[in-house]
Scaffold this active site. Structure first.
Site, PDB file in Angstrom:
ATOM      1  N   ASP A 124      42.425  42.201  37.409  1.00 57.62           N
ATOM      2  CA  ASP A 124      44.139  41.595  36.917  1.00 57.62           C
ATOM      3  C   ASP A 124      44.626  39.994  37.691  1.00 57.62           C
ATOM      4  O   ASP A 124      45.194  39.387  36.207  1.00 57.62           O
ATOM      5  CB  ASP A 124      44.755  42.745  37.003  1.00 57.62           C
ATOM      6  CG  ASP A 124      44.463  43.953  36.579  1.00 57.62           C
ATOM      7  OD1 ASP A 124      43.764  44.702  36.093  1.00 57.62           O
ATOM      8  OD2 ASP A 124      45.035  45.074  37.727  1.00 57.62           O
TER       9      ASP A 124
ATOM     10  N   ASP B 129      35.507  46.629  38.330  1.00 57.58           N
ATOM     11  CA  ASP B 129      36.243  45.741  38.955  1.00 57.58           C
ATOM     12  C   ASP B 129      35.361  45.763  40.528  1.00 57.58           C
ATOM     13  O   ASP B 129      35.384  44.904  41.075  1.00 57.58           O
ATOM     14  CB  ASP B 129      37.278  45.086  38.797  1.00 57.58           C
ATOM     15  CG  ASP B 129      38.588  45.619  39.234  1.00 57.58           C
ATOM     16  OD1 ASP B 129      38.217  47.157  39.339  1.00 57.58           O
ATOM     17  OD2 ASP B 129      39.391  45.151  39.163  1.00 57.58           O
TER      18      ASP B 129
HETATM   19  C1  GLA Z   1      44.353  48.369  37.372  1.00 55.27           C
HETATM   20  C2  GLA Z   1      43.258  47.861  38.653  1.00 55.27           C
HETATM   21  C3  GLA Z   1      42.238  47.352  38.668  1.00 55.27           C
HETATM   22  C4  GLA Z   1      40.815  48.112  36.891  1.00 55.27           C
HETATM   23  C5  GLA Z   1      41.621  48.441  36.529  1.00 55.27           C
HETATM   24  C6  GLA Z   1      41.077  49.719  35.827  1.00 55.27           C
HETATM   25  O1  GLA Z   1      44.534  47.616  36.749  1.00 55.27           O
HETATM   26  O2  GLA Z   1      44.527  47.418  38.992  1.00 55.27           O
HETATM   27  O3  GLA Z   1      41.702  45.769  39.724  1.00 55.27           O
HETATM   28  O4  GLA Z   1      40.019  48.429  38.298  1.00 55.27           O
HETATM   29  O5  GLA Z   1      42.872  49.424  37.319  1.00 55.27           O
HETATM   30  O6  GLA Z   1      39.880  48.678  35.392  1.00 55.27           O
END
Ligand code: GLA
Length: 509
Positions: free
Chosen positions: A206, A60
């Site tokens: 997220d 992301d």
């Molecule tokens: C965490 C981060 C997200 C993403 C994931 C891995 O959850 O908050 O932004 O990078 O790790 O995919």
């Protein structure tokens, strides 16, 4: 086109699959609210869920699309507004002690000491980000807030309790100060930068999943050219397709381990993008978490003269990623990693300049920077997300084949995380193997990894076998004293749930 705003509901059955299970939880929260703040009727009641990511890990923040869904577990905030410029933050869970602090009189942002692991910082960062936006838009932000919080997303489980929390604290700040009709997009943009104030340089997956979640739907989230979330249901299959979440119970704290885990990965992917751009003689946009460029920027610049931009057509985007995977192999020549001196010299900058630019705001520790491995994971993972989506959009007639193909992509994602992104742990690998041996079609880490949870794709007729095997061969083995209640929380069939909700006039009858 109308702008989607944060959803309002007044019945728990509109939010949760099993509302009756939630009633006692809300009753207990409101009772404690009354004990603490003297009224049973909060001025605002909001909730935001955790998420499980089906596929697309650590891409992301490289601006490639991901495929998460919201879960039912969530954070609820019951809020009382006052005219006194004081913030009081309390939790129903006694492990999280209450705090009270004044809003600075001169209107400056509240202080956050990111070196301390303090749960209230996750409220403070929503306050800082929300107030900053309000001030820029000429809203007064003087309201005092008394909040009581109840959460059932396990912390450090990889299911984004922190995102659910900061989404709520940002929304609370906006609503408290009279900014209503909050668009989902604005809330996503604001809450995505929250965790940077507590020293975690995370991406936007997220928060997007928490805010845009929809019952029985997964989400295809894209970040460029603009944030875009497409909801989709899973195809009907026989047997039905289910997702089991298995928490390894190894706590992963993104903040505390940032310098060697999460934040280091952000530095590595940024330097990887800059190295590729340099060798290809490309100028890339200085965006991304370190404001210096991303792998997606390399794709966009490399194909700048192509008539189909990346992301417009799945088939074409997959071909573009194939080309990138070839280029990674060709251009990032030191497969075992680069020392600080080596990468500085490749990028024609001094070691000091490199450290100041990329490693000061978010300090990191490493022996070598593993640019090749990280790049290889990112581009192959971005392609797996598109492969997954295309299977869902054009499923083969044979359900068994569909489930097996989806599962294979998840398994490849796990192998890549283990071998290239190095964010797996033996415990996570063990859960994945037990699950596969007992009928899961696919098994992988969900979220940042380094602990936390796995997501297992199982045909519905195999879910119980997978769950039983994990209980016996993982949980009872590693945690012989685990209670049934703890087990039920750690291992469950997950249904995609609804996103952030403002609950008006809650009726519990
Ligand atoms: C965490 C981060 C997200 C993403 C994931 C891995 O959850 O908050 O932004 O990078 O790790 O995919």
């Amino acid at each position: 086109m109308s702008v989607p705003t944060v959803v309002h509901h007044n019945k728990l059955s509109e939010i949760y699959d099993k509302a009756t299970v939630q009633v006692p939880r809300y009753e207990a929260l409101l009772k404690k609210f009354e004990e603490r703040y003297g009224t049973k009727k909060p001025d605002l009641l909001i909730r935001s869920p955790g998420r499980v990511n089906v596929i697309g890990e650590h891409i992301d923040y490289c601006f490639f699309s991901v495929l998460p869904m919201a879960v039912e577990a969530d954070i609820i905030m019951a809020i009382q507004l006052t005219d006194e410029p004081v913030i009081e933050v309390a939790n129903t869970n006694p492990d999280f002690p209450a705090t009270k602090f004044d809003l600075p009189k001169d209107g400056s942002p509240v202080d956050i000491d990111a070196t301390k692991s303090d749960w209230v910082n996750y409220f403070r960062c929503g306050l800082v980000v929300g107030q900053d936006y309000l001030k820029k838009n000429n809203y007064p932000c003087t309201k005092g807030i008394k909040v009581l919080i109840d959460g059932n997303v396990p912390t450090g489980s990889g299911l984004s309790s922190s995102a659910a929390f900061v989404v709520c604290s940002t929304l609370c700040t906006l609503l408290a100060n009279g900014y209503t009709d909050v668009s989902k997009k604005l809330l996503t943009q604001l809450s995505t930068v929250c965790e940077q104030h507590v020293g975690v340089n995370s991406g936007g997956m997220d928060q997007s999943a928490s805010i845009w979640g929809l019952k029985d739907h997964a989400l295809f989230v894209s970040f460029l050219p603009d944030l875009n979330v497409v909801e989709f249901g899973f195809p009907e299959t026989n047997p039905k397709l289910e997702f089991v979440i298995a928490n390894s119970l190894v706590v992963s704290n993104k903040q505390e381990t940032g310098p060697v885990n999460y934040n280091l990965r952000v530095v590595e992917v940024t330097l990887g993008a800059l190295l590729m751009a340099k060798k290809l003689n490309l100028t890339i946009k200085p965006d991304g978490n370190l404001q210096a460029g991303t792998f997606r920027g390399v794709v966009d610049a490399y194909f700048a003269n192509d008539k189909t931009p990346y992301g417009q057509d799945i088939e074409d985007s997959r071909k573009k990623l194939d080309k990138m995977i070839e280029l990674v192999d060709e251009l990032i020549t030191q497969k075992d990693g680069y020392t600080t001196e080596q990468i500085a010299s490749e990028l024609e900058m001094s070691v000091d300049e490199l450290k100041t630019k990329f490693m000061t705001k978010y300090p990191v520790r490493y022996e070598v920077l593993k640019l090749y491995r990280r790049a290889y994971h990112v581009f192959t993972e971005a392609k797996r997300v598109l492969d997954f989506l295309s299977l869902l959009q054009n499923p083969p007639a044979d359900s068994q084949k569909l489930i097996a193909d989806l599962g294979n992509l998840m398994n490849q994602s796990q192998d890549s995380q283990r071998d290239y992104f190095n964010n797996s742990l033996p415990q996570l690998d063990e859960i994945c193997s037990i699950a596969r041996e007992n009928g899961a079609a696919g098994a992988r880490i969900t979220g940042a990894g380094f602990g936390g949870s796995t997501v297992l794709l199982t045909p519905a007729n195999k879910s119980q076998q997978v769950i039983d095997a994990l209980k016996k061969d993982y949980y009872k083995k590693h945690y012989p004293k685990i209670t049934d209640e703890e087990l039920a929380d750690a291992l469950l069939v997950s249904k995609p749930g609804s996103g952030t909700t403002i609950i008006d006039n809650l009726s519990l009858e």
